[in-house]
Design a protein around this motif. Structure first.
Motif, mmCIF file in Angstrom:
data_model
loop_
_atom_site.group_PDB
_atom_site.id
_atom_site.type_symbol
_atom_site.label_atom_id
_atom_site.label_comp_id
_atom_site.label_asym_id
_atom_site.label_seq_id
_atom_site.Cartn_x
_atom_site.Cartn_y
_atom_site.Cartn_z
ATOM 1 N N GLU A 99 41.698 12.343 -48.172
ATOM 2 C CA GLU A 99 41.795 12.504 -49.620
ATOM 3 C C GLU A 99 41.087 13.779 -50.076
ATOM 4 O O GLU A 99 41.551 14.471 -50.982
ATOM 5 C CB GLU A 99 41.200 11.286 -50.324
ATOM 6 C CG GLU A 99 42.011 10.012 -50.175
ATOM 7 C CD GLU A 99 43.374 10.113 -50.815
ATOM 8 O OE1 GLU A 99 43.476 10.730 -51.902
ATOM 9 O OE2 GLU A 99 44.348 9.586 -50.243
ATOM 10 N N ILE A 100 39.968 14.097 -49.449
ATOM 11 C CA ILE A 100 39.260 15.342 -49.784
ATOM 12 C C ILE A 100 40.116 16.542 -49.420
ATOM 13 O O ILE A 100 40.263 17.491 -50.205
ATOM 14 C CB ILE A 100 37.904 15.388 -49.048
ATOM 15 C CG1 ILE A 100 36.965 14.321 -49.605
ATOM 16 C CG2 ILE A 100 37.266 16.770 -49.169
ATOM 17 C CD1 ILE A 100 35.685 14.163 -48.819
ATOM 18 N N TRP A 101 40.697 16.523 -48.224
ATOM 19 C CA TRP A 101 41.493 17.666 -47.762
ATOM 20 C C TRP A 101 42.802 17.796 -48.522
ATOM 21 O O TRP A 101 43.404 18.875 -48.552
ATOM 22 C CB TRP A 101 41.742 17.552 -46.266
ATOM 23 C CG TRP A 101 40.468 17.747 -45.469
ATOM 24 C CD1 TRP A 101 39.432 18.584 -45.781
ATOM 25 C CD2 TRP A 101 40.085 17.078 -44.268
ATOM 26 N NE1 TRP A 101 38.439 18.491 -44.839
ATOM 27 C CE2 TRP A 101 38.797 17.580 -43.895
ATOM 28 C CE3 TRP A 101 40.685 16.120 -43.460
ATOM 29 C CZ2 TRP A 101 38.134 17.131 -42.756
ATOM 30 C CZ3 TRP A 101 40.020 15.680 -42.328
ATOM 31 C CH2 TRP A 101 38.762 16.180 -41.982
ATOM 32 N N ALA A 102 43.247 16.719 -49.149
ATOM 33 C CA ALA A 102 44.428 16.827 -50.010
ATOM 34 C C ALA A 102 44.105 17.645 -51.265
ATOM 35 O O ALA A 102 44.990 18.261 -51.864
ATOM 36 C CB ALA A 102 44.918 15.431 -50.400
ATOM 37 N N ILE A 103 42.820 17.663 -51.653
ATOM 38 C CA ILE A 103 42.366 18.458 -52.795
ATOM 39 C C ILE A 103 42.037 19.878 -52.357
ATOM 40 O O ILE A 103 42.394 20.860 -53.005
ATOM 41 C CB ILE A 103 41.122 17.809 -53.432
ATOM 42 C CG1 ILE A 103 41.432 16.388 -53.870
ATOM 43 C CG2 ILE A 103 40.602 18.643 -54.605
ATOM 44 C CD1 ILE A 103 40.185 15.556 -54.111
ATOM 45 N N ASP A 104 41.328 19.992 -51.228
ATOM 46 C CA ASP A 104 40.880 21.287 -50.702
ATOM 47 C C ASP A 104 40.961 21.201 -49.188
ATOM 48 O O ASP A 104 40.090 20.607 -48.542
ATOM 49 C CB ASP A 104 39.447 21.570 -51.166
ATOM 50 C CG ASP A 104 38.936 22.933 -50.713
ATOM 51 O OD1 ASP A 104 39.564 23.542 -49.827
ATOM 52 O OD2 ASP A 104 37.896 23.379 -51.230
ATOM 53 N N GLU A 105 41.987 21.806 -48.620
ATOM 54 C CA GLU A 105 42.252 21.615 -47.189
ATOM 55 C C GLU A 105 41.195 22.242 -46.290
ATOM 56 O O GLU A 105 41.115 21.907 -45.103
ATOM 57 C CB GLU A 105 43.621 22.185 -46.833
ATOM 58 C CG GLU A 105 43.769 23.673 -47.087
ATOM 59 C CD GLU A 105 45.168 24.177 -46.787
ATOM 60 O OE1 GLU A 105 45.357 25.406 -46.792
ATOM 61 O OE2 GLU A 105 46.056 23.342 -46.554
ATOM 62 N N GLU A 106 40.330 23.119 -46.847
ATOM 63 C CA GLU A 106 39.291 23.743 -46.041
ATOM 64 C C GLU A 106 37.899 23.207 -46.343
ATOM 65 O O GLU A 106 36.899 23.736 -45.842
ATOM 66 C CB GLU A 106 39.310 25.263 -46.254
ATOM 67 C CG GLU A 106 40.587 25.935 -45.766
ATOM 68 C CD GLU A 106 40.569 27.435 -45.982
ATOM 69 O OE1 GLU A 106 39.641 27.912 -46.678
ATOM 70 O OE2 GLU A 106 41.448 28.115 -45.460
ATOM 71 N N ALA A 107 37.819 22.159 -47.152
ATOM 72 C CA ALA A 107 36.505 21.617 -47.525
ATOM 73 C C ALA A 107 35.781 21.104 -46.283
ATOM 74 O O ALA A 107 36.381 20.512 -45.386
ATOM 75 C CB ALA A 107 36.662 20.500 -48.538
ATOM 76 N N TYR A 108 34.469 21.340 -46.239
ATOM 77 C CA TYR A 108 33.650 20.838 -45.149
ATOM 78 C C TYR A 108 33.390 19.344 -45.357
ATOM 79 O O TYR A 108 33.072 18.905 -46.469
ATOM 80 C CB TYR A 108 32.301 21.551 -45.085
ATOM 81 C CG TYR A 108 32.367 23.058 -45.081
ATOM 82 C CD1 TYR A 108 33.125 23.760 -44.132
ATOM 83 C CD2 TYR A 108 31.655 23.799 -46.027
ATOM 84 C CE1 TYR A 108 33.161 25.145 -44.133
ATOM 85 C CE2 TYR A 108 31.677 25.187 -46.027
ATOM 86 C CZ TYR A 108 32.439 25.857 -45.090
ATOM 87 O OH TYR A 108 32.472 27.223 -45.084
ATOM 88 N N VAL A 109 33.474 18.575 -44.298
ATOM 89 C CA VAL A 109 33.103 17.162 -44.321
ATOM 90 C C VAL A 109 32.121 16.941 -43.177
ATOM 91 O O VAL A 109 32.489 16.977 -42.009
ATOM 92 C CB VAL A 109 34.325 16.236 -44.171
ATOM 93 C CG1 VAL A 109 33.882 14.773 -44.139
ATOM 94 C CG2 VAL A 109 35.317 16.462 -45.308
#
Length: 945
Positions: A588-598
């Motif tokens: 769900e995070i990567w659907a918003i920002d595909e390069e976001a760090y998790v």
């Protein structure tokens, strides 16, 4: 201790963790009632809370902080004032009767302002010093209730009673002893007797509600069989003429929280999720803090979402408001971006957060703020071209705003970006900054997840900081707490079991009991659709609204419904359901920002972490104990191999562990001769040695603030307490930044990070062989861009290290800028304890001189004496001193020039050999003779300038 309140029953968010008291506090007489004079005696030496250590040895300035209540909440009633932020309670000053023994004598009834006839079963007490920096834990003292009266119907006199006109409401009370009871009611013109009950312990009356408003009820009890004094109890009942909740579909485009009208600044639509609730009213400044049916929220057809459009608002004005749920629960908007805290806001300075709205209704608790007509933050055009560092290249700087700068202000944090940029890191990880309980905190006690805590500044200040960091090439990662929430959280309070003092079984978001053993606060149920919606909304918000580059998820191993509340071992085992929950969230995070760090603080089964890394997430990697034990000389069996794990954000220090420098300063006792690890000059160099074997290995890296200054203040002397800053303040720690040798540690860290950047392709993609345990350690990297050899002596004595170079030719020593000719691939290099070298086949940008004291000899002479022990002479040639590593007693030393004349020299024997001063000799070749009782050793040496 939480703030005492008067007759408002806030026990649902006052979570007290100490349920018993040993010998810290005693009460005399033991069978006292609240109307008796009692003496409370405290023995501070018996306190278990680490914060109590600050009370030890004090001779004055110790105060009582206390309340009185029942078994659910011992702090219902309190004195008119409490000691708070340096302002002492009048009458609360303790008397010192012996070393660390304090007393106070009070009459609880009058001291705590306890109304007559109220049941009191225990006192909640603790001691504080004047500024509140030191205190005992919450302690509890049982006390006899005496005779009392309890209102039994309606059960909660703090709740609003929704009724119809002419409805008959039963009002009942009970006394603790049989007697003659009489009930009086006051509708505004004075009390009138409405019922009597002689020789009874109960009394009731059917009150017919004539209209909306408030009545007072008084019950008197006389002629008690207990032979106690006559008692009475007075309470207030609020009646509100109810209306049915209007069911109407939520307008299109509305989201949970405050929805501002883009075309009309006089309007806003509030949307609130409240499953299983019957009615919700909006109450606030615009209703004069009174219930008003005009502000009863409508219910969407889904039967759980409430909404209301409010008009008549003034553009730019702050409005403080709450949702009053079923007349008994008062909470702020869980999705609001600003909280109004009646306990803590007054201590936030105007310079940090200007123009805070006035709100002091402590009886209502935390509220939230809406403001129409806000000017959207104007992001710089640089945000459109910002490119965050590749995930595999991260060098993260973990930072707690509270302890990084004294002002705890984002604007001042912007000014320190130059310092952080000069270090060379490419990401900052902010410890939690969403609204947490109190002001001074690590932030892991969140209450409102969409509101930046005002203690650090405004939301636009936070955005400006992130924008400035991006402009300096630094990503910003948010430490996100979604394992749990704390008691001031609206969603916790809405579904609360007051009898069990925990979330109710019907809570849409929280488990009544935590599913894992390390939980704090209240445990989210991550399999609940409601929780997953909330989690996704929170994660989307901080990325879209504030441009955070990703998250570090606190206690991610707690994202499970596998029930292991007491078994740590079982909790650590492979858990596919936990993998599924985290993978769902990350997607769900990567659907918003595909390069976001998790990034996950996980520490679970290695196979589980591997699966998560393969999904694109990173995991925190704790190498603190390995570096602490190795550098402090406690154990050389610890390995650094995990540091090279790609997908693992490895760290030598984090906020949770003791500092490596502190370990060396206090625990570095395994020393050899004059080599003392506790010596500042020694552990500064060993700090650099550890960093050399940290940054030259592949994998993501992290520093904890001020690690680069060899910060050596103990963590656990006051684990959560504020730590001194190094920026030139009062005291030794305040001078750290100005300390020349600590600046060399900083510069060495910066040089190592710069080396990593220059040789990143080789470090990431080269062929690596290494020895990462033991006394002598080595990293060898072969790559088409050039080879690297890192060597270091982690032991306590000089050593001759055998090094296999991957290629011959000229090698460059990164820190000394010396060259080293390799004719034979197998070489022996002497290393004093703490020494290290980073050698490359390509010459890199020069490093500031003098950051490390270790240089390579141009040649190394090694022979074997009669016992087969090695003797090392270096450097050779030399301009100042020649060192001879030799473990025998020496009788004399001679230097003979080329024409056979013995030169006058100074030499002395040390624990590991001989040190010869050749600075007075002329340039040339010499024969060095070392005489023992049984042998003479001979070497060819040279003196150069």
């Amino acid at each position: 201790m939480k703030k005492a309140v008067r007759f408002y029953f806030f026990a649902f968010f006052m979570v007290l963790v100490h349920l018993s008291v040993g010998q810290v506090v005693t009460i005399s007489p033991e069978d006292a009632t609240i109307s008796d004079e009692v003496t409370l005696r405290f023995d501070v030496t018996q306190a278990v809370d680490e914060r109590a250590e600050g009370l030890l040895g004090l001779t004055d300035g110790v105060f009582l902080w206390a309340g009185a209540g029942d078994d659910d909440n011992a702090f219902i009633y309190g004195p008119d004032t409490q000691i708070n932020f340096g302002q002492a309670v009048e009458g609360g000053e303790m008397t010192l009767v012996d070393t660390d023994i304090w007393e106070i004598t009070i009459t609880p009834q009058t001291y705590f302002n306890i109304p007559n006839g109220v049941e009191i079963t225990r006192l909640g007490v603790l001691l504080k010093n004047t500024d509140g920096s030191a205190q005992t834990e919450d302690l509890f003292v049982p006390i006899s209730a005496g005779d009392f009266i309890e209102f039994t119907q309606p059960a909660d006199y703090s709740a609003i009673n929704f009724v119809d006109i002419d409805e008959i409401v039963t009002i009942s009370a009970a006394s603790s002893s049989v007697g003659d009871l009489e009930m009086f009611i006051d509708e505004g013109s004075g009390f009138t007797s409405v019922a009597t009950a002689n020789s009874s312990s109960t009394i009731s009356f059917g009150y017919q509600v004539a209209g909306q408003g408030q009545i007072s009820v008084r019950v008197e009890a006389t002629n008690l069989e207990s032979e106690g004094d006559d008692i009475e109890r007075t309470g207030t009942l609020d009646f509100f003429i109810q209306q049915e909740t209007v069911v109407e579909s939520l307008p299109m485009g509305m989201e949970l929280g405050i929805n501002y009208n883009d075309s009309d600044d006089t309007r806003a639509t509030l949307v609130f999720l409240a499953p299983l609730k019957e009615r919700v009213h909006v109450v606030g400044d615009f209703t004069n803090w009174e219930l008003d049916n005009a502000y009863q929220m409508k219910r969407d057809s889904d039967e759980e979402t409430y909404w209301l459009e409010i008009d008549g608002l003034t553009s730019g004005a702050d409005y403080v408001f709450q949702y009053w749920v079923d007349g008994a629960i008062r909470v702020g908007d869980p999705y609001a971006d600003q909280v109004a805290d009646p306990w803590n806001d007054e201590f936030i300075t105007e310079s940090v957060f200007p123009d805070l709205p006035e709100y002091d209704l402590r009886e209502y608790g935390i509220a939230t703020v809406l403001r129409t007509g806000q000017t959207p933050y104007e992001w710089s055009a640089t945000e459109d071209t910002w490119e965050r560092p590749n995930q595999e290249d991260l060098i993260v700087y973990e930072l707690l705003v509270r302890d990084f700068i004294d002002s705890h202000d984002y604007n001042d944090l912007i000014d320190t970006l130059t310092y952080i940029k000069r270090l060379g890191v490419n990401a900052i990880e902010l410890m939690p900054i969403m609204e947490f309980e109190g002001n001074s905190s690590w932030g892991y006690n969140p209450s409102y997840f969409f509101a930046p805590d005002k203690y650090y500044g405004t939301k636009n200040d936070l955005k400006a900081f992130i924008e400035a960091a991006h402009q300096n090439g630094i990503a910003v990662i948010l430490d996100m707490v979604l394992n749990h929430a704390f008691g001031q959280n609206a969603m916790v309070q809405m579904y609360w079991d007051s009898e069990e003092n925990k979330p109710a079984t019907n809570s849409p978001w929280f488990n009544p009991d935590a599913k894992h053993p390390f939980n704090v606060g209240f445990d989210f149920n991550h399999e609940s659709d409601y929780t997953q919606r909330f989690v996704d909304d929170v994660n989307r918000y901080w990325i879209e609204e504030y441009h955070f580059d990703g998250y570090r998820f606190d206690l991610s191993k707690g994202f499970t419904q596998t029930d292991n509340p007491d078994d740590v071992g079982a909790w650590n085992q492979f858990d596919q359901s936990r993998i599924d929950l985290l993978t769902r969230m990350a997607d769900e995070i990567w659907a918003i920002d595909e390069e976001a760090y998790v990034i996950l603080e996980h520490f679970a089964d290695p196979n589980e972490e591997t699966v998560l890394k393969n999904e694109g997430m990173m995991v925190w990697g704790n190498s603190n104990e390995d570096f602490r034990a190795t550098l402090a000389g406690e154990s050389l069996n610890r390995s650094f191999e995990a540091v090279a794990d790609v997908g693992r954000v490895s760290y030598m220090e984090s906020h949770d562990e003791e500092r490596v420098a502190w370990e060396m300063l206090t625990m570095g006792t395994n020393n050899a001769g004059d080599y003392d690890i506790r010596d500042e000059a020694v552990y500064f160099e060993r700090t650099k040695l550890g960093a050399a074997f940290f940054f030259t290995l592949p994998g993501q890296k992290m520093l904890w603030q001020f690690q680069e200054l060899a910060y050596d203040v103990e963590l656990n002397d006051d684990r959560l307490g504020e730590k001194p800053e190094p920026w030139g303040g009062v005291g030794e720690v305040g001078q750290y930044y100005d300390n020349t040798e600590r600046q060399k540690v900083f510069s060495a860290y910066a040089a190592l990070i710069d080396f990593r950047k220059q040789k990143l392709e080789a470090i990431k993609n080269g062929a690596i062989t290494s020895i990462l345990t033991g006394q002598l350690r080595r990293i060898t990297i072969q790559h088409e861009s050039g080879s690297i050899v890192v060597i270091g002596n982690f032991g306590l004595s000089p050593q001759l290290m055998s090094v296999s170079f991957p290629e011959s030719g000229t090698w460059y020593d990164y820190f000394s800028d010396d060259t080293f000719e390799v004719d034979q691939l197998n070489q022996e290099i002497p290393l004093v304890p703490g020494a290290f070298h980073i050698l490359t086949t390509d010459e890199l940008a020069p490093v500031e001189e003098g950051l490390v004291p270790f240089t390579l000899p141009e040649t190394v002479t090694s022979i074997d004496d009669l016992s087969g022990e090695s003797v090392i002479v270096y450097p050779n040639p030399s301009s100042q001193n020649i060192k001879v590593l030799y473990n025998k007693e020496v009788s004399s030393v001679e230097m003979i020039n080329v024409i056979g004349i013995r030169e006058n020299i100074q030499w002395h024997q040390e624990s590991d050999g001989i040190n010869i001063n050749v600075s007075t000799l002329s340039v040339g070749n010499y024969r060095l003779l070392i005489h023992t009782a049984t042998n003479t050793l001979s070497f060819n040496t040279s003196v150069i300038r």
